[in-house]
Design a protein around this motif. Structure first.
Motif, PDB file in Angstrom:
ATOM      1  N   GLY A  28       0.778  -1.226   0.000  1.00  0.00           N
ATOM      2  CA  GLY A  28       0.000   0.000   0.000  1.00  0.00           C
ATOM      3  C   GLY A  28       0.813   1.281   0.000  1.00  0.00           C
ATOM      4  O   GLY A  28       0.289   2.331   0.339  1.00  0.00           O
ATOM      5  N   ALA A  29       2.105   1.189  -0.356  1.00  0.00           N
ATOM      6  CA  ALA A  29       2.968   2.367  -0.445  1.00  0.00           C
ATOM      7  C   ALA A  29       3.980   2.113  -1.559  1.00  0.00           C
ATOM      8  O   ALA A  29       4.319   0.967  -1.846  1.00  0.00           O
ATOM      9  N   ALA A  30       4.449   3.187  -2.190  1.00  0.00           N
ATOM     10  CA  ALA A  30       5.321   3.052  -3.359  1.00  0.00           C
ATOM     11  C   ALA A  30       6.761   2.738  -2.971  1.00  0.00           C
ATOM     12  O   ALA A  30       7.380   3.466  -2.198  1.00  0.00           O
ATOM     13  N   ALA A  31       7.277   1.673  -3.544  1.00  0.00           N
ATOM     14  CA  ALA A  31       8.688   1.319  -3.379  1.00  0.00           C
ATOM     15  C   ALA A  31       9.498   2.012  -4.473  1.00  0.00           C
ATOM     16  O   ALA A  31       8.980   2.300  -5.549  1.00  0.00           O
ATOM     17  N   GLU A  32      10.770   2.267  -4.196  1.00  0.00           N
ATOM     18  CA  GLU A  32      11.638   2.881  -5.208  1.00  0.00           C
ATOM     19  C   GLU A  32      11.963   1.898  -6.326  1.00  0.00           C
ATOM     20  O   GLU A  32      12.257   2.300  -7.449  1.00  0.00           O
ATOM     21  N   SER A  33      11.935   0.610  -5.997  1.00  0.00           N
ATOM     22  CA  SER A  33      12.175  -0.467  -6.954  1.00  0.00           C
ATOM     23  C   SER A  33      11.410  -1.693  -6.469  1.00  0.00           C
ATOM     24  O   SER A  33      10.907  -1.705  -5.345  1.00  0.00           O
ATOM     25  N   ILE A  50       1.856  -3.875  -6.555  1.00  0.00           N
ATOM     26  CA  ILE A  50       2.754  -2.930  -5.895  1.00  0.00           C
ATOM     27  C   ILE A  50       2.979  -1.687  -6.745  1.00  0.00           C
ATOM     28  O   ILE A  50       3.238  -1.796  -7.942  1.00  0.00           O
ATOM     29  N   PRO A  51       2.879  -0.496  -6.126  1.00  0.00           N
ATOM     30  CA  PRO A  51       3.263   0.732  -6.827  1.00  0.00           C
ATOM     31  C   PRO A  51       4.780   0.927  -6.720  1.00  0.00           C
ATOM     32  O   PRO A  51       5.363   0.690  -5.665  1.00  0.00           O
ATOM     33  N   VAL A  52       5.403   1.360  -7.812  1.00  0.00           N
ATOM     34  CA  VAL A  52       6.854   1.566  -7.830  1.00  0.00           C
ATOM     35  C   VAL A  52       7.151   2.909  -8.485  1.00  0.00           C
ATOM     36  O   VAL A  52       6.579   3.239  -9.529  1.00  0.00           O
ATOM     37  N   GLY A  53       8.053   3.680  -7.874  1.00  0.00           N
ATOM     38  CA  GLY A  53       8.467   4.951  -8.450  1.00  0.00           C
ATOM     39  C   GLY A  53       8.900   5.938  -7.394  1.00  0.00           C
ATOM     40  O   GLY A  53       8.764   5.701  -6.192  1.00  0.00           O
ATOM     41  N   THR A  55       9.007   9.338  -5.089  1.00  0.00           N
ATOM     42  CA  THR A  55       7.974   9.961  -4.265  1.00  0.00           C
ATOM     43  C   THR A  55       7.263  11.122  -4.952  1.00  0.00           C
ATOM     44  O   THR A  55       6.047  11.208  -4.927  1.00  0.00           O
ATOM     45  N   HIS A  56       7.996  12.009  -5.588  1.00  0.00           N
ATOM     46  CA  HIS A  56       7.396  13.216  -6.164  1.00  0.00           C
ATOM     47  C   HIS A  56       7.222  13.096  -7.669  1.00  0.00           C
ATOM     48  O   HIS A  56       7.298  14.085  -8.402  1.00  0.00           O
ATOM     49  N   ASP A  57       6.965  11.897  -8.154  1.00  0.00           N
ATOM     50  CA  ASP A  57       6.822  11.646  -9.582  1.00  0.00           C
ATOM     51  C   ASP A  57       5.655  10.685  -9.791  1.00  0.00           C
ATOM     52  O   ASP A  57       5.131  10.106  -8.845  1.00  0.00           O
ATOM     53  N   ILE A  58       5.270  10.506 -11.015  1.00  0.00           N
ATOM     54  CA  ILE A  58       4.245   9.508 -11.322  1.00  0.00           C
ATOM     55  C   ILE A  58       4.850   8.128 -11.109  1.00  0.00           C
ATOM     56  O   ILE A  58       5.974   7.854 -11.510  1.00  0.00           O
ATOM     57  N   GLN A  59       4.096   7.289 -10.432  1.00  0.00           N
ATOM     58  CA  GLN A  59       4.540   5.929 -10.150  1.00  0.00           C
ATOM     59  C   GLN A  59       3.743   4.963 -11.021  1.00  0.00           C
ATOM     60  O   GLN A  59       2.752   5.342 -11.633  1.00  0.00           O
ATOM     61  N   THR A  60       4.186   3.740 -11.067  1.00  0.00           N
ATOM     62  CA  THR A  60       3.523   2.719 -11.869  1.00  0.00           C
ATOM     63  C   THR A  60       3.048   1.596 -10.968  1.00  0.00           C
ATOM     64  O   THR A  60       3.800   1.116 -10.118  1.00  0.00           O
ATOM     65  N   LEU A  61       1.797   1.173 -11.158  1.00  0.00           N
ATOM     66  CA  LEU A  61       1.261   0.042 -10.425  1.00  0.00           C
ATOM     67  C   LEU A  61       1.578  -1.216 -11.225  1.00  0.00           C
ATOM     68  O   LEU A  61       1.257  -1.303 -12.416  1.00  0.00           O
ATOM     69  N   TYR A  62       2.237  -2.181 -10.573  1.00  0.00           N
ATOM     70  CA  TYR A  62       2.640  -3.418 -11.225  1.00  0.00           C
ATOM     71  C   TYR A  62       1.919  -4.617 -10.633  1.00  0.00           C
ATOM     72  O   TYR A  62       1.604  -4.640  -9.443  1.00  0.00           O
ATOM     73  N   LYS A  63       1.720  -5.608 -11.471  1.00  0.00           N
ATOM     74  CA  LYS A  63       1.265  -6.929 -11.045  1.00  0.00           C
ATOM     75  C   LYS A  63       2.439  -7.874 -11.273  1.00  0.00           C
ATOM     76  O   LYS A  63       2.936  -7.995 -12.398  1.00  0.00           O
ATOM     77  N   VAL A  64       2.901  -8.508 -10.198  1.00  0.00           N
ATOM     78  CA  VAL A  64       4.029  -9.432 -10.279  1.00  0.00           C
ATOM     79  C   VAL A  64       3.519 -10.826  -9.949  1.00  0.00           C
ATOM     80  O   VAL A  64       2.925 -11.038  -8.886  1.00  0.00           O
ATOM     81  N   GLU A  65       3.743 -11.775 -10.839  1.00  0.00           N
ATOM     82  CA  GLU A  65       3.319 -13.152 -10.625  1.00  0.00           C
ATOM     83  C   GLU A  65       4.541 -14.057 -10.563  1.00  0.00           C
ATOM     84  O   GLU A  65       5.442 -13.953 -11.392  1.00  0.00           O
TER      85      GLU A  65
END
Length: 94
Positions: A28-33, A50-53, A55-65
């Motif tokens: 529920g929080a954005a990781a840097e990687s 997981i959201p990745v990106g 803090t002060h930029d657009i982040q990307t929500l990923y699905k990892v399987e």
């Protein structure tokens, strides 16, 4: 296998290695990687959202399987799919 949800307090980068493997992980929080420690806690066929990106930029929500079991991290054991752009608070380190 009880069908219940558990909420834990701790280091989100480390997850709960003694409790896995997990069929699903939602961060529920954005990781840097992408946190490989969390990816390794997925059950084969398990999914992490997981959201990745930055803090002060657009982040990307990923699905990892997780595609297959392994004892050490190998990128080819996972399929990562980009879902959409998001803005989350940062996943902080303690």
């Amino acid at each position: 296998d009880s069908g219940t949800v558990s909420v834990e307090l701790g280091d989100g980068w480390k997850g709960l290695p003694n409790e896995g493997p997990f069929h699903a992980i939602h961060v529920g929080a954005a990781a840097e990687s992408l946190p490989t420690s969390l990816m390794m806690q997925l059950h084969t066929g398990g999914v992490m959202i997981i959201p990745v990106g930055e803090t002060h930029d657009i982040q990307t929500l990923y699905k990892v399987e997780r595609l297959r079991e392994s004892t050490e991290f190998r990128k080819e054991d996972f399929h990562t799919q980009t879902l959409l752009g998001v803005r989350y608070v940062p996943l902080v380190r303690p």
